[in-house]
Structure formats: structure tokens, C-alpha cells
Design a protein around this motif. Structure first.
Motif, PDB file in Angstrom:
ATOM      1  N   SER A 119      43.162  29.188  32.068  1.00  0.00           N
ATOM      2  CA  SER A 119      42.701  30.280  33.255  1.00  0.00           C
ATOM      3  C   SER A 119      43.419  31.456  33.229  1.00  0.00           C
ATOM      4  O   SER A 119      44.436  31.527  32.629  1.00  0.00           O
ATOM      5  N   ASP A 120      43.055  32.474  33.799  1.00  0.00           N
ATOM      6  CA  ASP A 120      43.613  33.851  33.816  1.00  0.00           C
ATOM      7  C   ASP A 120      43.209  34.323  35.100  1.00  0.00           C
ATOM      8  O   ASP A 120      42.307  34.441  35.702  1.00  0.00           O
ATOM      9  N   MET A 121      44.351  34.851  35.657  1.00  0.00           N
ATOM     10  CA  MET A 121      44.080  35.590  36.932  1.00  0.00           C
ATOM     11  C   MET A 121      44.637  36.911  37.040  1.00  0.00           C
ATOM     12  O   MET A 121      45.499  37.133  36.228  1.00  0.00           O
ATOM     13  N   TRP A 122      44.060  38.010  37.531  1.00  0.00           N
ATOM     14  CA  TRP A 122      44.393  39.252  37.523  1.00  0.00           C
ATOM     15  C   TRP A 122      43.766  40.063  38.710  1.00  0.00           C
ATOM     16  O   TRP A 122      43.245  39.535  39.477  1.00  0.00           O
ATOM     17  N   ALA A 129      40.940  40.436  43.578  1.00  0.00           N
ATOM     18  CA  ALA A 129      41.440  39.314  42.819  1.00  0.00           C
ATOM     19  C   ALA A 129      40.227  38.567  41.980  1.00  0.00           C
ATOM     20  O   ALA A 129      39.299  38.322  42.532  1.00  0.00           O
ATOM     21  N   TYR A 130      40.678  38.307  40.873  1.00  0.00           N
ATOM     22  CA  TYR A 130      39.691  37.536  39.670  1.00  0.00           C
ATOM     23  C   TYR A 130      40.537  36.570  39.164  1.00  0.00           C
ATOM     24  O   TYR A 130      41.613  36.217  38.980  1.00  0.00           O
ATOM     25  N   LEU A 131      39.564  35.468  39.037  1.00  0.00           N
ATOM     26  CA  LEU A 131      40.178  34.185  38.342  1.00  0.00           C
ATOM     27  C   LEU A 131      39.058  33.825  37.268  1.00  0.00           C
ATOM     28  O   LEU A 131      37.916  33.783  37.484  1.00  0.00           O
ATOM     29  N   ALA A 132      39.317  33.527  36.005  1.00  0.00           N
ATOM     30  CA  ALA A 132      38.460  33.240  35.009  1.00  0.00           C
ATOM     31  C   ALA A 132      38.910  31.901  34.409  1.00  0.00           C
ATOM     32  O   ALA A 132      40.164  31.827  34.131  1.00  0.00           O
TER      33      ALA A 132
END
Length: 141
Positions: A119-122, A129-132
Motif C-alpha cells: 500500500s501507499d498513501m499520499w 488524500a489517496y490510498l493505493a
């Protein structure tokens, strides 16, 4: 301070001056910001305080409008025989393709023994806010 090659690529350097290795100053309002080798804080400050107040600033929308005459002309030059779909048709096509690919991915995952999730958050410059989440697995064919 001598700006390095990386600094010269961002348009934000037209609006800020490096006053120490970790500080920049806005050329419009003299506000000082912390500088951490990226222009994120400068972009947020400029967008919030100055972007709409600059008379000679050209605003570029990140979303290309299908109805925009310039975009239609551009597509026409690429392929004069192509007809752009309507907004509703494009939305339907994207939705159908999404459902098709999701069904394929689910079917493939039914046969794997194990998966690995990353996972990656930025946060964007607009503070969205984004979460992949990425799933990795080995498929056998």
C-alpha cells in the motif's frame, strides 16, 4: 544561493527565491516557507494565496473537456475519421471496461495460492488524500 538544475524545472521558482538551504521566500508576499528539496509547500502557498490574483496567469485545467474546441481540433488532426464519444457514452464505456477487468481479476485470484499486498498513501497539493493498494501474485498458466 545558486539554484541547481532540478530547481530550474519547476515553474514555482518564478515565484519563490531560495534564501537559505532550507527556506524559500515568496516573491509576491515575502512569506517564508520551509524548503525540503521539493516544491510542494510552494505550490500549496501559491495556489491558495496568489494563483487567482495573478492577471497574466494562464490556468490549465488538468481535466480535458471533451467539448473543448481545441481538444476536438487536436483529435481531428490526429485522426480526421475519428468521432469523439459523448460524455455519457464515454462514462458508460469506462464503467463497462472497469466491471469487465474487475471480473477477470477476481477469477484469476480464485486460483492462486498466496498474494502479497502493498500500500501507499499520499496527499496531493490540493490536500486530497489517496490510498493505493497493489496485489501481487504468481499465476500458473
Amino acid at each position: 544561493m545558486e539554484p541547481n538544475r532540478k530547481r530550474s524545472r519547476s515553474q514555482m521558482w518564478e515565484h519563490f527565491e531560495l534564501i537559505s538551504p532550507n527556506k524559500v521566500q515568496c516573491l509576491h508576499c515575502s512569506m517564508q516557507l520551509v524548503y525540503n528539496n521539493n516544491t510542494s509547500s510552494m505550490l500549496r502557498h501559491y495556489s491558495a494565496k496568489h494563483e487567482n490574483k495573478q492577471e497574466n496567469t494562464v490556468h490549465v485545467d488538468r481535466k480535458q473537456d471533451l467539448d473543448d474546441p481545441g481538444f476536438k481540433e487536436f483529435v481531428g488532426k490526429l485522426d480526421p475519421t475519428y468521432t469523439l464519444p459523448s460524455r455519457q457514452a464515454l462514462k458508460k464505456m469506462v464503467g463497462e471496461k472497469y466491471e469487465e477487468e474487475k471480473a477477470k481479476a477476481k477469477a484469476q485470484l480464485q486460483s492462486v495460492e498466496a498474494v502479497s499486498l502493498t500500500s501507499d498513501m499520499w496527499t496531493s497539493t490540493n490536500m486530497d488524500a489517496y490510498l493505493a493498494v497493489t496485489c501481487h501474485c504468481v499465476l500458473t498458466f
